[in-house]
Each structure stands twice: as C-alpha cells, then as structure tokens.
Design a protein around this motif. Structure first.
Motif, short mmCIF file in Angstrom:
data_model
loop_
_atom_site.label_atom_id
_atom_site.label_comp_id
_atom_site.label_asym_id
_atom_site.label_seq_id
_atom_site.Cartn_x
_atom_site.Cartn_y
_atom_site.Cartn_z
N ILE A 143 66.68 55.18 79.10
CA ILE A 143 65.32 55.00 78.57
C ILE A 143 65.35 54.99 77.05
O ILE A 143 64.74 54.13 76.41
N SER A 144 66.07 55.92 76.46
CA SER A 144 66.16 55.97 74.99
C SER A 144 66.88 54.75 74.45
O SER A 144 66.48 54.18 73.42
N GLU A 145 67.92 54.33 75.15
CA GLU A 145 68.64 53.13 74.72
C GLU A 145 67.73 51.90 74.76
O GLU A 145 67.73 51.09 73.84
N LEU A 146 66.95 51.79 75.83
CA LEU A 146 66.03 50.67 75.96
C LEU A 146 64.99 50.68 74.84
O LEU A 146 64.72 49.64 74.23
N MET A 147 64.42 51.84 74.57
CA MET A 147 63.41 51.93 73.52
C MET A 147 63.99 51.57 72.16
O MET A 147 63.37 50.84 71.39
N LEU A 148 65.19 52.07 71.85
CA LEU A 148 65.83 51.73 70.58
C LEU A 148 66.11 50.24 70.49
O LEU A 148 65.91 49.61 69.45
N THR A 149 66.55 49.65 71.60
CA THR A 149 66.84 48.22 71.62
C THR A 149 65.57 47.41 71.40
O THR A 149 65.55 46.48 70.58
N LEU A 150 64.49 47.75 72.12
CA LEU A 150 63.22 47.04 71.95
C LEU A 150 62.68 47.16 70.54
O LEU A 150 62.06 46.24 70.02
N ALA A 151 62.92 48.31 69.92
CA ALA A 151 62.45 48.54 68.55
C ALA A 151 63.38 47.93 67.51
O ALA A 151 63.09 48.00 66.31
N GLU A 152 64.48 47.35 67.97
CA GLU A 152 65.48 46.75 67.09
C GLU A 152 66.03 47.75 66.08
O GLU A 152 66.25 47.45 64.92
N ILE A 153 66.24 48.97 66.57
CA ILE A 153 66.84 50.03 65.77
C ILE A 153 68.30 50.12 66.19
O ILE A 153 68.60 50.40 67.35
N PRO A 154 69.23 49.85 65.27
CA PRO A 154 70.64 49.87 65.66
C PRO A 154 71.11 51.27 66.06
O PRO A 154 70.69 52.28 65.47
N TYR A 155 71.97 51.31 67.06
CA TYR A 155 72.54 52.57 67.52
C TYR A 155 73.89 52.29 68.14
O TYR A 155 74.21 51.16 68.48
N GLN A 156 74.67 53.34 68.26
CA GLN A 156 75.91 53.25 69.02
C GLN A 156 75.82 54.25 70.16
O GLN A 156 75.19 55.29 70.04
N PHE A 157 76.44 53.90 71.27
CA PHE A 157 76.42 54.75 72.45
C PHE A 157 77.74 55.50 72.55
O PHE A 157 78.81 54.91 72.42
N ASP A 158 77.64 56.79 72.76
CA ASP A 158 78.82 57.63 72.97
C ASP A 158 78.74 58.20 74.38
O ASP A 158 77.89 59.05 74.66
N ASN A 159 79.59 57.72 75.26
CA ASN A 159 79.57 58.11 76.66
C ASN A 159 80.19 59.50 76.82
O ASN A 159 81.37 59.69 76.55
N VAL A 160 79.37 60.45 77.24
CA VAL A 160 79.85 61.82 77.48
C VAL A 160 79.84 62.12 78.98
O VAL A 160 79.55 63.25 79.39
N ASP A 161 80.16 61.09 79.77
CA ASP A 161 80.23 61.27 81.22
C ASP A 161 81.13 62.46 81.54
O ASP A 161 82.22 62.59 80.99
N GLY A 162 80.65 63.34 82.39
CA GLY A 162 81.37 64.57 82.71
C GLY A 162 80.87 65.77 81.93
O GLY A 162 81.36 66.88 82.10
N PHE A 163 79.83 65.57 81.11
CA PHE A 163 79.28 66.66 80.29
C PHE A 163 78.73 67.80 81.15
O PHE A 163 78.56 68.92 80.68
N ASP A 164 78.43 67.51 82.41
CA ASP A 164 77.81 68.50 83.29
C ASP A 164 78.82 69.43 83.94
O ASP A 164 78.45 70.31 84.70
#
Length: 104
Positions: free
Chosen positions: A14-35
């Motif tokens: 959801i946050s990624e989608l909102m940032l993309t729609l707002a054209e705000i650049p971001y990088q994704f850091d996958n923390v799969d396994g954080f749980d």
C-alpha cells in the motif's frame, strides 16, 4: 531517497503504491523473514524498535511507520491527489482511505 522496508505479503505494498502514484522516488529493502529471530529481524529492529513493516526511512534519516500516517505524509507532499478540503468528496476520500488501511 526514501527507503521502504517491507516484505511480500505483509502490507508494505500500500505504501509503495501510494509513493508510486505520488511520483515520490523510493527504494525497496526486502526484510522478508523479519517476523522470526534472525538477521532480517535485527536489521529492521535497528531502524524500527517495533520491528513492523512498512517502515520508511526518510531523506533526513527519520523513520515513519503506520500506513495511515504514511498516507498523510504523502498527501502533505502531493495535496493534488486528494479532493479539495471542505468538499463532500474529501470526506468520502478520508473514509475510504481509513477503510483501506484498516482492512487491506
């Protein structure tokens, strides 16, 4: 640049989608396994002691969590993405935004 710490299937989309729609650049850091105890959990905990995703690290190094708060931050940067203040459409927008964050 904003860094989004997230994991597939854990709600950061959801946050990624909102940032993309707002054209705000971001990088994704996958923390799969954080749980589960391990290096991903420790890496995320070093940024966010609550160890939650999504966690955003902003340009100034500060941390933003909670999807609703992230949405409001994005709207501060891109107010044109929401209906104008004082309109019935704005009230519906808030209702749908809160529903989305609470239920997705």
């Amino acid at each position: 640049m904003i860094t989004v710490y997230g994991a597939p299937g854990w709600g950061s989309a959801i946050s990624e989608l909102m940032l993309t729609l707002a054209e705000i650049p971001y990088q994704f850091d996958n923390v799969d396994g954080f749980d589960k105890p391990g290096p991903q959990q420790e890496r995320l905990r070093s940024i966010n002691p609550l160890c939650q995703v999504p966690t955003l690290q902003l340009d100034d190094g500060s941390v933003m969590t909670e999807t609703a708060a992230i949405a409001l931050m994005i709207l501060d940067k891109r107010p044109d993405l929401a209906p104008p203040v004082g309109t019935p459409e704005r009230e519906q927008f808030w209702r749908l935004l809160v529903w989305l964050v609470a239920n997705v």
